[in-house]
Each structure stands twice: as structure tokens, then as C-alpha cells.
Design a protein around this motif. Sequence first.
Motif, mmCIF file in Angstrom:
data_model
loop_
_atom_site.group_PDB
_atom_site.id
_atom_site.type_symbol
_atom_site.label_atom_id
_atom_site.label_comp_id
_atom_site.label_asym_id
_atom_site.label_seq_id
_atom_site.Cartn_x
_atom_site.Cartn_y
_atom_site.Cartn_z
ATOM 1 N N VAL A 14 0.855 -1.146 0.081
ATOM 2 C CA VAL A 14 0.109 -0.148 0.252
ATOM 3 C C VAL A 14 0.878 1.399 0.015
ATOM 4 O O VAL A 14 1.801 1.238 0.859
ATOM 5 C CB VAL A 14 -0.808 0.100 1.195
ATOM 6 N N PRO A 15 0.491 2.238 -0.757
ATOM 7 C CA PRO A 15 1.436 3.181 -1.016
ATOM 8 C C PRO A 15 1.380 4.248 0.277
ATOM 9 O O PRO A 15 0.391 4.212 0.833
ATOM 10 C CB PRO A 15 1.118 4.049 -2.332
ATOM 11 N N PHE A 118 -4.165 2.813 10.850
ATOM 12 C CA PHE A 118 -4.031 2.188 12.174
ATOM 13 C C PHE A 118 -3.889 0.627 12.339
ATOM 14 O O PHE A 118 -3.337 -0.030 12.755
ATOM 15 C CB PHE A 118 -4.640 2.959 13.240
ATOM 16 N N LEU A 119 -5.382 0.234 11.748
ATOM 17 C CA LEU A 119 -5.641 -1.004 11.862
ATOM 18 C C LEU A 119 -4.719 -1.920 10.802
ATOM 19 O O LEU A 119 -4.478 -2.928 11.328
ATOM 20 C CB LEU A 119 -7.114 -1.220 11.546
ATOM 21 N N ARG A 120 -4.308 -1.451 9.739
ATOM 22 C CA ARG A 120 -3.458 -1.907 9.045
ATOM 23 C C ARG A 120 -2.124 -2.100 9.804
ATOM 24 O O ARG A 120 -1.382 -3.383 9.896
ATOM 25 C CB ARG A 120 -3.246 -1.085 7.690
ATOM 26 N N GLU A 183 -14.722 -7.035 4.527
ATOM 27 C CA GLU A 183 -14.771 -5.622 4.542
ATOM 28 C C GLU A 183 -13.690 -5.002 5.045
ATOM 29 O O GLU A 183 -13.207 -4.140 4.578
ATOM 30 C CB GLU A 183 -16.177 -5.036 5.376
ATOM 31 N N LEU A 184 -13.142 -5.618 6.289
ATOM 32 C CA LEU A 184 -11.864 -5.113 7.065
ATOM 33 C C LEU A 184 -10.848 -5.144 6.083
ATOM 34 O O LEU A 184 -9.936 -4.247 6.044
ATOM 35 C CB LEU A 184 -11.625 -5.830 8.271
ATOM 36 N N LEU A 185 -10.443 -6.306 5.546
ATOM 37 C CA LEU A 185 -9.342 -6.532 4.650
ATOM 38 C C LEU A 185 -9.387 -5.501 3.252
ATOM 39 O O LEU A 185 -8.287 -4.654 3.063
ATOM 40 C CB LEU A 185 -9.347 -7.864 4.057
ATOM 41 N N THR A 186 -10.691 -5.317 2.831
ATOM 42 C CA THR A 186 -10.742 -4.114 1.867
ATOM 43 C C THR A 186 -10.292 -2.577 2.514
ATOM 44 O O THR A 186 -9.653 -1.917 1.929
ATOM 45 C CB THR A 186 -12.070 -4.043 1.296
ATOM 46 N N ILE A 188 -8.363 -1.797 4.999
ATOM 47 C CA ILE A 188 -6.838 -1.809 5.484
ATOM 48 C C ILE A 188 -6.246 -1.869 4.152
ATOM 49 O O ILE A 188 -4.835 -1.516 4.526
ATOM 50 C CB ILE A 188 -6.692 -2.590 6.505
ATOM 51 N N GLY A 189 -6.586 -2.165 3.065
ATOM 52 C CA GLY A 189 -5.640 -2.137 1.955
ATOM 53 C C GLY A 189 -5.406 -3.523 1.014
ATOM 54 O O GLY A 189 -4.160 -3.650 0.522
#
Length: 297
Positions: A14-15, A118-120, A183-186, A188-189
Amino acid sequence: MSFSAEVKNELCRVPMQRACCTCAEAYGALLHASVFSHKEIRLSTENAAVARRLQALLQRAFFVACDPQRSGRKIQLSITGGTAIARIFDTLGYDYKSHVTYHLNRNVLEDDCCIASFLRGAFLMAGTVAGPDKKSHLEIKSAHPSLAGEETSLLLDLDLSPKQARRGSALLLYFKDSASIEELLTRIGAPRASMELMEGKVEKNMRNTINRQVNCETANLIKATDASARQIAAIRAVIDAHGEQAFPEELRETVRLRLAHPTDSLSELAQRFDPPLSKPGLSHRLKKIIKFASKED
């Protein structure tokens, strides 16, 4: 490579475009570090891509240079310099001289994009997710109950409702429903991993549907075969004892066709009559044959 590792590799691509999100991602990682204190910060991972990502986050968010060091299977980034740690603490709004309390400074996470970042960071350090071939499960592990509670609040802000469970001294935030995990994975990237889970779910549903259909058809076939076997046994018992002429004339054609085509279903056998019979009509005749055979016994 595990599915969790694949997800983390995707997240590491993720950039880092916005300074606020870069800081938020580093913050999530630091609060799940092996050590996060005013004396030492130590981040530990087995994933080389994650280690490189952490190194870049520290440099961009806090201007702290830290080279990863291999320690067995682990790759560690350790910061012990007072100046560097003080800079990190100051950026995150912590008092460098006091004991670190594991709580969130929400001023660092003002926007939804920063919450997702943050979650990522938290997932990179303490998260796991099951692959599409397994039961749906994603978790983020925390050694600090108060932090887990505040992270629950963050997830709720994104309309995601995690469950909590204890594992030893740690607290887990977890999801078992595939929609929330995707949804969460999407968010956070990791949209590619999310799509892979969706495709796996569709494939699993199709496979289950096919299995149910096959099981149903197999059960019907067994039922039909058993019924045919009972009919033929009853017919042969009468013929062996009294001959075919013992059957009423209106049942003899049915007797002959049933004996000639023992594997036919009711529908198939009904079509062999001239003119064809209805399935209920043939069923009625066969019941009469069974009843007649029982009287002859």
C-alpha cells in the motif's frame, strides 16, 4: 506461504502517500510491538516484507533510522536511543518521562483513512486471517485489555463489530463472519485477499449445493431401488408359488414390465406402457401388486 503472510505482503505494498496515515499505521504497529517503553522500542516479525515496511514507517513518520536485524526466525527492529524514542513519543502525544499507558490518542486518528491505516499497522504486527479453504476467521491479538477495548471502538466507527476472547494473558479481537472479514481487509488495503475470500466462499457454497443435490439424488435412487427390490421379490414369490396367472389380468402387464426392467424408476417404467401411464397410476398398480402378494402368502 500462509494466507496471513500473503495478506501482509499485499498490505506492505500500500503506498505511503499521506503523512497522517503513515503516522497512524506506524502507531498501530508500535502499540502491538514486543516492547514499547521509554527505554526501548522493539518490533519483531517473521515476515521480511513487514520488516521493510516497519523500517520505512519509522523513517517517514518519525525520521528514525533503524536497520532490521535477524534473530533466529525473527527479524527485529530495536530502538534504544533516547532522542529517537522521545521524538516518537512526542509525535504520538505521549509523555516521554512517564510509564507508557496503552491507550489511543484519538487526535492522531481523526479521519477514517487514518483509522484504517492504524488497523493496518496493528494487523501487520498482531493479526492473522484464515484462508479461503478454511472456516472464516480473522483476529488481532493484544496484550493490553484497555487497548483492545479502544480498538473495538475504532472498528465500530467503521461499522464493524468484533467479538472478544481471551487466550492466556492476551485479548483477541476477532471476526468469524466472512462479510466483516472481507470488509476489513478491503478497508485496510488488501482488496485482492478480500476478493480471494469471496471467490472461495462462492466456490464453497457451490460445492455444498452440488453435494446436497448429489446426496438427495443418491437417497432417492436408493429409495427407488429398495422399492423395486421389494416389488420384484413379492412378484417372484407369487409366480414361484402359483404362476403369473395368479395375478389379476389388469396387473399382469405391470408384473411383466417390472420384472423385465428392474432398475427403472417409476417415471421410466410408466413410459413403457402403451399408452404410457401416469406416475401416480403406476404407483397405485404396484401397491396393489404388493397387497395381492401379501394375501397370497
